[in-house]
Scaffold this active site. Structure first.
Site, PDB file in Angstrom:
ATOM      1  N   LYS A  79     -99.420  26.005 -67.297  1.00  8.23           N
ATOM      2  CA  LYS A  79    -100.301  27.161 -67.483  1.00  8.23           C
ATOM      3  C   LYS A  79     -99.482  28.458 -67.419  1.00  8.23           C
ATOM      4  O   LYS A  79     -99.695  29.375 -68.223  1.00  8.23           O
ATOM      5  CB  LYS A  79    -101.431  27.132 -66.439  1.00  8.23           C
ATOM      6  N   GLN A 103    -105.992  25.637 -58.691  1.00  7.37           N
ATOM      7  CA  GLN A 103    -105.759  24.302 -59.250  1.00  7.37           C
ATOM      8  C   GLN A 103    -106.507  23.239 -58.451  1.00  7.37           C
ATOM      9  O   GLN A 103    -106.402  23.158 -57.229  1.00  7.37           O
ATOM     10  CB  GLN A 103    -104.243  24.003 -59.285  1.00  7.37           C
ATOM     11  N   ASP A 136    -111.300  30.401 -65.344  1.00 10.75           N
ATOM     12  CA  ASP A 136    -111.286  28.943 -65.489  1.00 10.75           C
ATOM     13  C   ASP A 136    -112.717  28.386 -65.445  1.00 10.75           C
ATOM     14  O   ASP A 136    -112.925  27.181 -65.602  1.00 10.75           O
ATOM     15  CB  ASP A 136    -110.436  28.338 -64.354  1.00 10.75           C
TER      16      ASP A 136
END
Ligand code: NAP
Length: 281
Positions: free
Chosen positions: A55, A99, A122
């Site tokens: 990422k 994450q 996200d």
């Protein structure tokens, strides 16, 4: 007839070229500032470290910056919440990626929900999910949003079609089902307690495999001409669907690798750029 390959890798590459130009434009208009995505990695899971690295690399490819925050596996919920709050308040940070998964002592849902809505690039907060499900403005959860972008790009008809989503996780199956519903599909959601799964899959015009088990969805369950989206990724480059036997039977499918994965990362980056544009221009 050979099925159409829904090539997420080339679509992500095309999108990166567009995003690079947008970041350049933003820099020119804001005295050299770029969007910044903060990535939060808690613990030492090697797969998570690889995803975060990928990422960060994608950020750099489009000319934006990432701020990599690493916290030890002993991190408590309170410590992670404090870090998220710090990033929420930092005006130079435009997006926050926490994450998944975090170490088991951490309350992941509380931490996801602590991310400010305007930095939730996200798409993991309950508020963002609820707004998306109601058809309100929100950043979509990256994997299902990436899948929707693939379906739209390849002009796969969704309206009125029967979509069967196998999996109901908060970051994949549930938001996927809501996004397909928003686009007027008739949606069936399957999970570990679903009875007679093969018969339900056989009804699908569009199948989304999001189970987390290698080749769990068998080719002979799938209706001739169905569109197959495989969100799974397992060692050896196989997904959640038995794809090798579907290349003639399906009408279209996402390959593994090179289908859903690249578009997940690209969607995170795209939403970070949008957040940067909103804040900097
Ligand atoms: P997850 O949290 O483990 O969820 C798996 C889902 O599958 C659960 O809802 C579970 O049902 C369901 N399930 C498990 N066994 C089943 C069975 N026998 N029959 C029917 N349903 C069953 O996984 P996830 O995070 O959603 O990930 C799913 C897959 O997508 C994985 O292969 C993962 O690697 C992949 N993934 C890919 C990306 C990407 O960027 N490409 C991103 C995220 C995930 P219950 O709810 O009843 O337990």
């Amino acid at each position: 007839m050979a099925a159409q390959v829904l090539d997420g890798k080339s679509l992500a590459a095309q999108s990166e070229a567009e995003l690079l130009a947008r970041v350049e434009q933003l820099k020119a208009n804001s005295g050299g500032k770029t969007p910044i995505l903060a990535t939060l990695l808690v613990g030492d899971d090697p797969a998570s470290a690889t995803y975060v690295k990928m990422k960060g690399n994608a950020c750099r490819r489009v000319g934006m910056e990432s701020l990599a925050v690493e916290m030890p596996s002993s991190t408590t919920t309170e410590e992670l919440l404090a870090k998220i709050e710090e990033l929420n308040k930092d005006p130079d940070v435009h997006g926050i990626l926490l994450q998944h998964p975090v170490p088991e002592q951490v309350d992941e849902r509380r931490c996801f929900d602590a991310i400010a809505l305007h930095k939730d690039v996200d798409g993991v907060t309950c508020l963002g999910f609820g707004r998306m499900a109601m058809g309100e403005e929100a950043y979509g959860c990256a994997t299902p949003q990436g899948i929707m972008r693939i379906l739209k790009h390849y002009e796969i008809e969704i309206k009125g079609k029967h979509a069967v989503v196998v999996g109901r996780s908060p970051i994949l199956g549930k938001p996927m089902a809501m996004m397909l519903l928003q686009e007027h599909a008739t949606v069936t959601i399957c999970h570990s307690r679903t009875q007679n799964l093969p018969a339900l899959v056989a009804l699908a015009d569009i199948i989304v495999g999001a189970v987390g088990r290698p080749e769990f969805i068998k080719a002979d369950w799938v209706k001739e001409g169905a569109v197959v989206i495989d969100a799974g990724y397992h060692p050896g480059g196989i997904g959640d669907v038995e794809l090798s036997a579907l290349t003639e039977k399906a009408s279209a499918y996402t390959p593994v690798p090179g289908g859903v994965g690249p578009m997940t990362i690209n969607t995170l980056i795209q939403q970070s750029v949008i957040s940067g544009e909103r804040s900097l221009s």
